[in-house]
Design a protein around this motif. Sequence first.
Motif, PDB file in Angstrom:
ATOM      1  N   ARG A 109       0.865  -1.074  -0.204  1.00 28.92           N
ATOM      2  CA  ARG A 109      -0.059   0.086  -0.027  1.00 28.92           C
ATOM      3  C   ARG A 109       1.155   1.216  -0.121  1.00 28.92           C
ATOM      4  NH1 ARG A 109      -2.954  -1.243   5.466  1.00 28.92           N
ATOM      5  NH2 ARG A 109      -3.683   0.863   5.010  1.00 28.92           N
ATOM      6  N   THR A 110       0.803   1.947  -1.093  1.00 30.33           N
ATOM      7  CA  THR A 110       1.866   3.098  -1.362  1.00 30.33           C
ATOM      8  C   THR A 110       1.279   4.003  -2.609  1.00 30.33           C
ATOM      9  OG1 THR A 110       4.005   3.642  -1.146  1.00 30.33           O
ATOM     10  CG2 THR A 110       3.572   2.203  -2.643  1.00 30.33           C
ATOM     11  N   GLU A 111       2.067   5.006  -2.522  1.00 31.58           N
ATOM     12  CA  GLU A 111       1.973   5.949  -3.599  1.00 31.58           C
ATOM     13  C   GLU A 111       3.311   6.198  -4.167  1.00 31.58           C
ATOM     14  OE1 GLU A 111      -0.576   9.277  -2.356  1.00 31.58           O
ATOM     15  OE2 GLU A 111      -2.132   8.069  -1.975  1.00 31.58           O
TER      16      GLU A 111
ATOM     17  N   GLN B 267       4.306  -4.790   4.998  1.00 28.57           N
ATOM     18  CA  GLN B 267       4.223  -3.282   4.822  1.00 28.57           C
ATOM     19  C   GLN B 267       2.862  -2.976   4.699  1.00 28.57           C
ATOM     20  OE1 GLN B 267       2.914  -1.595   1.954  1.00 28.57           O
ATOM     21  NE2 GLN B 267       3.567   0.372   2.322  1.00 28.57           N
ATOM     22  N   SER B 268       1.852  -4.012   4.206  1.00 30.47           N
ATOM     23  CA  SER B 268       0.352  -3.611   3.901  1.00 30.47           C
ATOM     24  C   SER B 268      -0.242  -3.745   5.287  1.00 30.47           C
ATOM     25  CB  SER B 268      -0.086  -4.926   3.185  1.00 30.47           C
ATOM     26  OG  SER B 268       0.013  -6.078   3.723  1.00 30.47           O
TER      27      SER B 268
ATOM     28  N   VAL C 168       6.273   0.452   8.530  1.00 22.70           N
ATOM     29  CA  VAL C 168       6.910  -0.687   7.963  1.00 22.70           C
ATOM     30  C   VAL C 168       7.797   0.176   6.797  1.00 22.70           C
ATOM     31  CG1 VAL C 168       7.168  -2.708   6.731  1.00 22.70           C
ATOM     32  CG2 VAL C 168       5.597  -2.485   8.578  1.00 22.70           C
ATOM     33  N   ILE C 169       8.864  -0.275   6.595  1.00 15.58           N
ATOM     34  CA  ILE C 169       9.635   0.502   5.537  1.00 15.58           C
ATOM     35  C   ILE C 169      10.253  -0.960   4.692  1.00 15.58           C
ATOM     36  CG2 ILE C 169      12.009   1.312   4.669  1.00 15.58           C
ATOM     37  CD1 ILE C 169      12.077   3.087   7.251  1.00 15.58           C
ATOM     38  N   LEU C 170       9.548  -0.928   3.585  1.00 16.23           N
ATOM     39  CA  LEU C 170       9.829  -2.260   2.512  1.00 16.23           C
ATOM     40  C   LEU C 170      11.049  -1.810   1.733  1.00 16.23           C
ATOM     41  CD1 LEU C 170       7.563  -4.495   1.019  1.00 16.23           C
ATOM     42  CD2 LEU C 170       9.069  -3.353  -0.736  1.00 16.23           C
ATOM     43  N   VAL C 171      11.991  -2.498   1.484  1.00 12.78           N
ATOM     44  CA  VAL C 171      13.079  -2.305   0.644  1.00 12.78           C
ATOM     45  C   VAL C 171      13.223  -3.700  -0.270  1.00 12.78           C
ATOM     46  CG1 VAL C 171      15.844  -2.112   0.544  1.00 12.78           C
ATOM     47  CG2 VAL C 171      14.339  -1.368   2.560  1.00 12.78           C
TER      48      VAL C 171
ATOM     49  N   VAL D 212      10.184   1.729   0.111  1.00 11.62           N
ATOM     50  CA  VAL D 212       8.718   2.058   0.321  1.00 11.62           C
ATOM     51  C   VAL D 212       8.629   2.781   1.615  1.00 11.62           C
ATOM     52  CG1 VAL D 212       6.139   1.507   0.021  1.00 11.62           C
ATOM     53  CG2 VAL D 212       8.090   0.509  -1.347  1.00 11.62           C
ATOM     54  N   LEU D 213       8.456   3.911   1.798  1.00 16.06           N
ATOM     55  CA  LEU D 213       8.907   5.022   3.082  1.00 16.06           C
ATOM     56  C   LEU D 213       7.334   4.931   3.724  1.00 16.06           C
ATOM     57  CD1 LEU D 213      11.631   6.954   2.031  1.00 16.06           C
ATOM     58  CD2 LEU D 213      11.848   5.055   3.481  1.00 16.06           C
TER      59      LEU D 213
END
Length: 544
Positions: free
Chosen positions: A202-204, A338-339, A345-348, A365-366
């Motif tokens: 879930r991000t932009e 991360q969802s 949560v920072i996803l790398v 994803v920050l």
Amino acid sequence: MAESWVNSGERAGGSDLHLELSGPGSKRAALARALRDAVRSGRLAPGTRLPPYRSLAADLGVARNTVADAYAELVAEGWLTARQGSGTRVAEQTRPPHTAVRPKRPTANATRPPDRQPPPRPHASPHPSPGPRPRPRPVARVHDLRQGTPDVSAFPRAAWLASYRRALQQAPNEVFGPGDPAGRPELREALAEYLARARGVRTEPDRIVVCSGFAHALRLLFGGGGGAGSEKGRGRQVLRGPLAVEAYGLPFHRELLAAEGVRTVPLPIDEHGARVDRLTRERAVLLTPAHQFPTGGPLHPERRAAVVDWARARGGVVLEDDYDGEFRYDRKPVGALQSLDPERVILVGSVSKSLSPAVRLGWMVLPERYVGDVLAAKGEREAWASVLDQLALADLIVSGSYDRHVRRMRQRYRARRDRLVAALAERAPHIEVSGVAAGLHAVLRLPPGTERSAVKAATWQGVALDGLAEFRHPDATDGPDGPGGPDTDMPARDGLVVGYATPSEHAYAAALEALCGALPPADAQVPPQHLNLSVITEQLNDGA
């Protein structure tokens, strides 16, 4: 809540798709609701082609008519369109208003003077080769079974070249000027759509920062982009230690963090993943929740929820290393942690496993509160990730070539995994195999006290591989010291970490032959109930 990952593209040319079938009502209603939610949230972008009825029904374990009825309902409602020869696609007018790409905000770097830039690091690269340092070899290495590298002979040269050409032809003039430290918007938009669709993220786009790989991301987060020991770099640290890490992991990451002055605290591991209940006063935790490295297996759902709860209560953050989330074989894939909470949560991730470590591209994803600090640490212009490579990768994703390559390699690596398991069952049935439901490597459990001799024997056979002990945190404890008794901490075990992705296709059979010749004999084994062919089959079936 039931989760289902649709892999119909492997048979019918569609895309990987993450669906959650939950709630009351029939299976048709649950499927329609899941698809509607995916379109409404923007995870399924307008124009995305959905799998055919037969393929989707097979993946979900439902009747073909169930899928056909759900599609028909959504077509009637205007969510989908269906045309002969074009398949069923998401309707073009269904993009929800909140998923529109936002105008880029001015960052903290916009007015930063040149003297505030992170200093160059001539003595260190943001992306050294991962994994343990190779040991001296008494004979020439013939077979490379080390973990961490894909089959580089399978790099999609034609597709990459086509994407590169299109990217160059379509690139605006500004591309050839200084690069935006956040990364090209074309790539960030493509990644936002892909990660949402394939990993449930879930991000932009404005929360994604492009980097040159996982090591570069760690340096940006904990070293501020400066040199090791640099006061200037330390002044811009985004995150600070102590950092909890899994008791087994890449020693290179621990060394990198230590060079930045970050203390790492090992978390024990058991059959359900990291013991996140042992988190205390750490400020952050680094996990591989989809497939623990190197022991294998996903983080248990209860522990996934628990570590997010810890981050919320502590005001901490979880670093999610999504290093091989695309390669799963015998179990339903695990969505990104991360969802559960994009603000904690920072996803790398990177393309080092899916494409090649030579393509130095990754992403973070920050949470919104970290974006400005990461960009400030990175500097006023892109210094590491090639802008043209970014555009080529964006085109590779948007054109569907990236999906097709991942599906092709998933099938190839699954076949190699099966050949490894079959060879061991025939030649060394006393050796336990674990961590094989996903990823690009397997762990061979050895009788106690035999790991060093097995590594040495492999060396003399011309086989390059790593012992499991190489990955164990030096501060990890073996026994009854912690609360809970003698099984609180994961005891040190003898084993080999075998990467089955690295050899080229024509060299794989000889590599397996040499590996089997280096394994300890059956008379050195612990009680034989630890493994036989039926145990391997059971592991493969239940995703152990």
